[in-house]
Scaffold this active site. Structure first.
Site, short mmCIF file in Angstrom:
data_model
loop_
_atom_site.label_atom_id
_atom_site.label_comp_id
_atom_site.label_asym_id
_atom_site.label_seq_id
_atom_site.Cartn_x
_atom_site.Cartn_y
_atom_site.Cartn_z
N GLY A 1 -26.61 -13.26 11.74
CA GLY A 1 -27.40 -14.48 11.92
C GLY A 1 -26.77 -15.75 11.38
N SER A 2 -25.44 -15.82 11.31
CA SER A 2 -24.85 -17.06 10.79
C SER A 2 -24.97 -18.19 11.80
CB SER A 2 -23.39 -16.84 10.35
OG SER A 2 -22.56 -16.62 11.46
N ASN A 3 -24.85 -17.90 13.09
CA ASN A 3 -25.07 -18.95 14.09
C ASN A 3 -26.53 -19.40 14.09
OD1 ASN A 3 -22.69 -19.74 15.89
ND2 ASN A 3 -22.44 -17.52 15.72
N LEU B 1 -27.06 -8.26 21.03
CA LEU B 1 -26.12 -7.33 21.68
C LEU B 1 -26.70 -6.58 22.88
CD1 LEU B 1 -24.38 -5.85 18.50
CD2 LEU B 1 -23.60 -7.68 20.02
N LYS B 2 -27.94 -6.81 23.20
CA LYS B 2 -28.56 -6.08 24.32
C LYS B 2 -28.69 -6.99 25.53
CE LYS B 2 -29.20 -2.55 21.64
NZ LYS B 2 -28.40 -1.34 21.80
N ASN C 1 -25.85 -18.30 25.68
CA ASN C 1 -25.20 -17.33 24.78
C ASN C 1 -23.90 -17.93 24.29
OD1 ASN C 1 -24.71 -14.79 23.49
ND2 ASN C 1 -23.26 -14.29 25.12
N HIS D 1 -20.00 -16.75 22.91
CA HIS D 1 -19.08 -15.62 22.88
C HIS D 1 -17.81 -16.05 22.13
CE1 HIS D 1 -17.44 -11.80 24.23
NE2 HIS D 1 -16.30 -12.44 24.46
N ASP E 1 -21.74 -11.56 29.65
CA ASP E 1 -20.71 -12.61 29.55
C ASP E 1 -20.27 -13.20 30.88
OD1 ASP E 1 -20.74 -12.08 26.80
OD2 ASP E 1 -19.20 -10.54 27.00
N GLU F 1 -17.72 -21.97 16.06
CA GLU F 1 -19.02 -21.63 16.65
C GLU F 1 -20.13 -22.41 15.95
OE1 GLU F 1 -19.98 -17.47 17.33
OE2 GLU F 1 -17.88 -16.92 17.05
C1 GRF Z 1 -20.69 -14.48 16.97
O1 GRF Z 1 -19.30 -14.32 16.85
C2 GRF Z 1 -21.06 -14.80 18.40
O2 GRF Z 1 -20.05 -15.48 19.09
C3 GRF Z 1 -21.25 -13.44 19.02
O3 GRF Z 1 -21.78 -12.64 18.00
C4 GRF Z 1 -21.42 -13.16 16.73
C5 GRF Z 1 -22.69 -13.35 15.98
O4 GRF Z 1 -22.47 -13.69 14.64
N1 GRF Z 1 -22.05 -13.49 20.20
P1 GRF Z 1 -23.67 -14.19 13.75
O5 GRF Z 1 -24.73 -13.10 13.81
O6 GRF Z 1 -24.15 -15.47 14.34
O7 GRF Z 1 -23.14 -14.36 12.37
#
Ligand code: GRF
Length: 204
Positions: A15-17, A90-91, A107, A109, A150, A179
């Site tokens: 969950g860092s994003n 991831l789903k 999304n 990537h 993707d 990101e």
């Molecule tokens: C990120 O690298 C994103 O590009 C990919 O999954 C990862 C998620 O990382 N889809 P986080 O959970 O946001 O830390």
């Protein structure tokens, strides 16, 4: 006062994003309200981080793929967001959600799609494959979500160098920094553009 548009964030892991997005909302850099964080993984750190920010968090029923999709649809129906943001989810999304939200789901990537995307291409697998292929540039792609992993139209890409001594971990960290910078910016632009388009439609 007009209400801000709303969105939900879907995560499976760290969950860092998601945090970068919530920070941007708090600072007013994203002018939309996050009304929920949803995870298929009840142990996802994202859920804890969301709770700590007082964002309603929802863990999906993972008894089977079908029950997961049913519970996802229930949460989405209840929250009725304007946009859906995937941040490490991831789903695959159920097709009726995708159809119900045309051009409203994004999304991110961690590579330059269409290379290094598709089933199994997540987390360190992506960066391992980039290094193994001998690439000296990788990057970040933000794209619309369709029924295929993707594959949706690309909205934004940024390049990131691959250094000689990179490990998948060091490369992942360099990509992740970009990101966190770019996803909130692109989300704000995407939301504002979609609102403008809708306004144009309504006033024409
Ligand atoms: C990120 O690298 C994103 O590009 C990919 O999954 C990862 C998620 O990382 N889809 P986080 O959970 O946001 O830390």
């Amino acid at each position: 006062m007009t209400q801000e548009p709303t969105f939900v964030i879907l995560c499976s892991g760290r969950g860092s994003n998601m945090l970068a997005i919530l920070d941007a909302c708090e600072k007013g850099h994203i002018t939309a309200t996050p009304t929920g964080v949803i995870s298929n993984n009840s142990n996802s750190l994202a859920l804890e981080k969301a709770k700590a920010r007082q964002i309603p968090s929802f863990s999906l029923n993972e008894d089977s793929p079908a029950s997961r999709d049913i519970s996802l649809k229930e949460v989405i129906l209840k929250l009725n967001p304007d946009f859906i943001i995937l941040a490490g989810y991831l789903k695959k999304l159920p097709s009726d959600i995708i159809e119900h939200y045309p051009d409203k789901i994004l999304n991110i990537h961690p590579a330059l799609l269409p290379e290094f995307g598709g089933k199994g291409m997540y987390g360190l697998n992506v960066h391992e494959a980039v290094i193994e292929a001998g690439k000296n540039v990788t990057g970040v792609t933000i794209h619309y979500v369709t029924g295929e992993y993707d594959k949706g139209a690309i909205l934004f890409q940024a390049k990131v160098p691959v250094l000689k001594n990179d490990t998948p971990e060091s490369l992942a960290a360099r990509v992740l920094e970009i990101e966190h910078q770019k996803y909130p910016e692109v989300i704000e632009e995407f939301i504002q553009n979609s609102l403008r388009k809708n306004n144009l439609k309504n006033t024409s």
